[in-house]
Design an enzyme around this catalytic site. Structure first.
Site, PDB file in Angstrom:
ATOM      1  CG  ASP A 154     -10.768   5.661  -7.147  1.00 58.04           C
ATOM      2  OD1 ASP A 154     -10.573   6.757  -7.736  1.00 58.04           O
ATOM      3  OD2 ASP A 154     -10.590   4.557  -7.679  1.00 58.04           O
ATOM      4  CG  ASP A 175      -0.224 -13.658  -6.801  1.00 59.40           C
ATOM      5  OD1 ASP A 175      -1.052 -14.428  -6.329  1.00 59.40           O
ATOM      6  OD2 ASP A 175       0.517 -12.937  -6.099  1.00 59.40           O
ATOM      7  CG  ASP A 213     -10.375  -0.211  -8.638  1.00 61.30           C
ATOM      8  OD1 ASP A 213     -10.364   0.877  -9.234  1.00 61.30           O
ATOM      9  OD2 ASP A 213     -10.052  -0.349  -7.444  1.00 61.30           O
ATOM     10  CG  HIS A 219      -1.860 -13.488  -2.970  1.00 59.61           C
ATOM     11  ND1 HIS A 219      -0.710 -13.638  -3.722  1.00 59.61           N
ATOM     12  CD2 HIS A 219      -1.472 -13.000  -1.779  1.00 59.61           C
ATOM     13  CE1 HIS A 219       0.328 -13.272  -2.989  1.00 59.61           C
ATOM     14  NE2 HIS A 219      -0.109 -12.870  -1.807  1.00 59.61           N
ATOM     15  CG  ASN A 277     -11.987   3.191 -11.204  1.00 62.98           C
ATOM     16  OD1 ASN A 277     -12.026   3.138  -9.976  1.00 62.98           O
ATOM     17  ND2 ASN A 277     -11.422   2.255 -11.953  1.00 62.98           N
ATOM     18  CG  ASP A 281       7.825 -17.400   4.166  1.00 63.00           C
ATOM     19  OD1 ASP A 281       8.862 -17.536   3.491  1.00 63.00           O
ATOM     20  OD2 ASP A 281       6.889 -16.660   3.825  1.00 63.00           O
ATOM     21  CD  GLU A 318      11.103 -15.031   5.994  1.00 64.29           C
ATOM     22  OE1 GLU A 318      12.157 -15.125   5.335  1.00 64.29           O
ATOM     23  OE2 GLU A 318      10.139 -15.816   5.868  1.00 64.29           O
ATOM     24  CB  SER A 378       1.485 -10.832   0.140  1.00 68.37           C
ATOM     25  OG  SER A 378       1.808 -12.110  -0.288  1.00 68.37           O
TER      26      SER A 378
END
Ligand code: NAG
Ligand code: NAG
Ligand code: NAG
Ligand code: NAG
Length: 844
Positions: A149, A189, A198, A227, A240, A290, A363, A399
């Site tokens: 990769d 998500d 990929d 995201h 790959n 948040d 946090e 995230s």
């Protein structure tokens, strides 16, 4: 007429297999209803004038209904009306079909969740050069594993060539052939680019769905739908020629899309355990804002969805939930104000940067289990992006940390498929690596180091997989609930705190079958004029301190905490016996004051005797309804002022509460309410089929209506029978209705009720939209009632009605209409008290 009814029933039966029909929140309202298992949802639909859409995924006896859009809550109105009638009658309540409604919630579009990514600052100047030896080692590993990769060399979180050791330490695991085979992670998500080179080989369509656009594939559609794909790349990007590799590059990856459009609690609940036998891990890098002032928990349906998944998912071993801790540290946000990250069912993953430093955004909280790598110190996570062969260098925030945890847990599940959801948490506690950064590291009873900022340390893939291989599986879960501790005292301002103590005895835990503690939760009520001034600490019998709540400079909310549940993993492995002290502080000396009302401690952990353990009943709207229960047992609590310096209330004299506040050893038994009594109202609910009427002869549907919990095929047959029965009933009803109409006349006409013949009524179009054919009768006389009650009370006996109309206060109908109008005026957007929706301030 009959033919279309038949079609409706057949298509409803067929739909139970596949997805529910696509929702359209513009044209329809949707109801999620929990019915007694013996109740037929189609029967209930007929009774209430709703359309039955199908069962609600994995949630047992929960069903989805729809009605054309309207203002009122058809179901709750009917339920409240039944309650009202019963109160009025003052007689023993005769069974009614509505008694089989255990929970109902009209669906509302909810505020969007926030993705926990950040646009990281990239700072080349701060980048140190790679070390030659490390680069050579990395290349040797790539050769051995046939990794070609193109950006593998940049993926420092996998193999760090600049600061060796600051990575997830996974390559040794891969060398053993442990790469996530036979494990599926689901990215909940904003979509997942299944066409990416990929990801396409590992994409698992069966575990995927788009709950925003209600189509099968969660394809990213909006310009910022990147995201989910990036998170997916971190977990399962293939080995790959595209971009880099995921931590579990041979695992399957599915996508459930919820962040790119309107969503309700019902859809979120369906999403969060979607295909729970096929998806093993749910990756959730999102949550409430948040912003340092939000306090939001999943609604009751979502909570039930998670409990169902940990009890039934993965063949009963429990689905694994991974949540990103949150990016609000700079706003003084804390993951204990987020009901997803502070759920005992989720593994909360925070971030550290490539230098093992705490990034400004990640946090802290007592519910955080572990941290792993993400953006900070000038670099971020390099992984797959949306596009045929597109990569990103900029994936960041908590995230990006969560999915590294997800990939690591996929390796654990391949190495040891039989671990339960709690074993995965245990393994994390036992193998996470504390590191040399100043924080509030404290040694726990079982010798692990815990910090609110870093949990039990950083994940180490090698360490957790090695430990999993020989891990002795934990016994089933048990729990102990304290009674409500009634404090009801003013909280002193400044350095002082108000302490309340509950003494857990060996006897209590023995009765609760609880051997050792894993999670603790503490539900509390505080009235305060400025929520952000408050802090709450919990000190265990072993002296370990959890900072359950911390002050927040921007949180002006003027009502304090309402049944908010905090969670801590800092007491993991403690026995739990002895004094648990909760200390509430009002840290700012100002004119904003408050009172500590009450609290309730729950200890969750490993059972003593697995044979006595049983699954936790699903949460209900009434779980905290026992607030004011007081009995005659000796007091176990006392409220004292403590100096902020230490937990020991030495300097201030003990100050007994106004009245004895009582522990209730009898409450030491688990879960006061069983799942089958999730009543939306207090009436006991019969487990047997409820007759649809009491004494009335004009009973229009047979009482033991066919049960719904059978296989699909049988259902077709059952529905066939239902149709025959309905056809028969309809004819019978026409007859009875005509006969009865002759009997009931004049003054009591207003109390006429509908029966099935109304399908023939062609005036239906003039009625309010929610009436289906079966209910659309008596238009002229009933229209003023707004259509909300129609045939839910079709079975009222003549005697009942007679006594109502003879009531000295005048004609029943007038008062009823008036009351209804008032109620409707007041109700507005209310969701009826029984809803448990994700209100900002309530955790059911
Ligand atoms: C919902 O129905 C309205 C009116 O028929 C239509 O314009 C809209 O596109 C539909 N929305 C969805 C999401 O199907
Ligand atoms: C990483 O994994 C190796 C095995 O490949 C192990 O020997 C080592 O202790 C682990 N930890 C670190 C910090 O390298
Ligand atoms: C994959 O998982 C399934 C279900 O847990 C199991 O039955 C099967 O044996 C596994 N296959 C492999 C190759 O591990
Ligand atoms: C606290 O309790 C006192 C006495 O009952 C009451 O007067 C006061 O309004 C309460 N404060 C808050 C913020 O509710």
């Amino acid at each position: 007429m009959r033919v279309s009814a038949l079609w409706g029933l057949l298509s409803a039966a067929a739909l139970t297999a596949a997805h529910l029909p696509a929702r359209n929140y513009t044209t329809h309202d949707y109801y999620a209803i929990h019915l007694a298992s013996s109740t037929s949802p189609t029967h209930m639909a007929t009774l209430l004038g709703l359309t039955y859409e199908g069962p609600m995924g994995a949630l047992e006896d929960h069903h989805v209904f729809k009605a054309p859009k309207h203002d009122n809550d058809i179901v709750d109105d009917a339920v409240q009306e039944l309650k009202r009638r019963r109160r009025k009658r003052n007689a023993d309540p005769s069974p009614h079909p509505l008694d089989s409604i255990h929970f109902t919630q009209k669906q509302k579009i909810k505020p969007r969740h926030v993705k926990r990514n950040l646009i990281p600052e990239r700072d080349v100047a701060r980048a140190s050069p790679p070390l030659d030896a490390a680069v050579m080692a990395q290349q040797a590993i790539a050769r051995e594993l046939h990794i070609k990769d193109p950006i593998f060399g940049e993926q420092w979180h996998i193999f760090n060539t600049k600061t060796p050791g600051n990575d997830i330490n996974v390559t040794g695991v891969w060398m053993q052939g442990i790469t996530g085979k036979n494990v599926t992670a689901c990215i909940v998500d904003d979509g997942l680019d299944m066409d990416s080179e990929d990801l396409k080989d590992n994409f698992f369509a069966e575990g995927s769905y788009d709950f925003n656009d209600h189509v099968d594939l969660p394809k990213p559609m909006l310009s910022d739908d990147r995201h989910g794909t990036r998170c997916a790349g971190e977990v399962a990007a293939g080995r790959n020629n595209a971009c880099g590799v995921g931590i579990a590059y041979d695992s399957k990856i599915s996508g459930v899309r919820i962040l790119s459009g309107e969503i309700t609690d019902m859809d979120e609940a369906l999403a969060i355990n979607y295909e729970l036998q096929k998806n093993d891990i749910y990756s959730c890098s999102w949550g409430p804002p948040d912003d340092g002032k939000t306090m939001q928990a999943p609604g009751l349906l979502i909570e039930k969805g998670m409990v169902t998944a940990v009890q039934e998912g993965r063949g009963g071993k429990g689905s694994i939930y991974v949540f990103a801790a949150g990016n609000g540290a700079m706003n003084e946000d804390n993951c204990n104000f987020d009901g997803y990250t502070n759920s005992i069912y989720s593994i909360t993953v925070g971030a550290i940067d490539k230098n093992n430093l705490h990034p400004y955004y990640s946090e802290a909280c007592s519910a955080q289990l572990v941290v792993t790598y993400s953006s900070g110190s000038g670099d971020s996570i390099h992984t797959t992006d949306v596009g045929a062969n597109k990569c990103t260098k900029d994936h960041g925030g908590t995230s990006a940390a969560g999915p590294i945890g997800v990939g690591t847990y996929a390796l654990v599940l391949q190495a040891r498929p039989e671990v339960t959801w709690r074993d995965v948490q245990w393994l994390t506690v036992m193998t996470a690596v504390p590191f040399d950064q100043p924080s509030d590291w404290t040694k726990t009873t079982i010798g692990r180091m815990f910090s609110h900022q870093f949990g039990y340390g950083k994940l180490d893939a090698w360490a957790i997989v090695e430990a999993a291989k020989t891990w002795k599986l934990v016994k089933p879960q048990a729990w102990f609930y304290s009674p409500w501790m009634h404090v009801k005292k003013a909280i002193p301002q400044g350095k002082q705190g108000l302490a309340s103590i509950f003494d857990v005895t060996q006897e209590m835990l023995k009765n609760a079958n609880l051997e050792r503690v894993e999670h603790i939760t503490l539900t509390m009520n505080i009235e305060h004029q400025r929520r952000g001034d408050l802090s709450v600490e919990l000190i265990s019998p072993d002296g370990m301190k959890s900072h359950l709540s911390t002050t927040r400079k921007d949180d002006d909310f003027p009502e304090g905490y309402k049944d908010w549940t905090f969670m801590s993993v800092a007491h993991w492995g403690e026995k739990g016996i002895g004094k648990w002290t909760v200390i509430v502080k009002d840290t700012v000396e100002n004119d904003k004051t408050g009172n500590f009302t009450d609290w309730k401690l729950r200890l969750w952990g490993e059972s003593i005797d697995p044979a006595k353990a049983k699954p936790r009943p699903l949460p209900t709207a009434n779980d905290d309804a026992d607030h004011d229960v007081i009995d005659d047992h000796p007091a176990h609590t006392t409220s004292i002022d403590v100096p902020s310096a230490g937990p020991t209330p030495t300097s201030v004299p003990t100050d007994l509460p106004d009245r004895p506040v009582n522990a209730k050893p009898s409450v030491a038994a688990p879960a006061p309410v069983s799942s089958s009594t999730t009543a939306a109202f207090e009436t006991p609910i019969s487990a047997t089929p409820t007759p649809s009427t009491t004494a009335a002869p004009e009973n229009f549907l047979p009482s033991p209506f066919p049960t719904f919990g059978v296989s699909k095929r049988t259902q077709i047959w059952i529905y066939g029978s239902i149709i025959l029965i309905l056809a028969f009933c309809a004819s019978l009803a026409v007859y009875l209705y005509l006969a009865r109409r002759k009997r009931l006349r004049s003054s009591r006409d207003d109390y006429e009720f509908e029966v099935l013949d109304d399908m023939e009524d062609d005036e239906g179009g003039a009625r309010t939209g929610m009436l289906n054919g079966a209910a659309a009768g008596k238009k002229g006389r009933r229209a003023k009632r707004g259509g909300e009650l129609y045939d839910a009370f079709a079975g009222e006996s003549d005697e009942d009605l007679l006594s109502e109309s003879e009531d000295e206060n005048g004609p029943y109908r007038d008062r009823e209409e008036q009351e209804y109008d008032e109620k409707a005026a007041m109700a507005g957007g209310s969701d009826g008290g029984s809803s448990g929706s994700s209100s900002n301030e309530r955790r059911p």
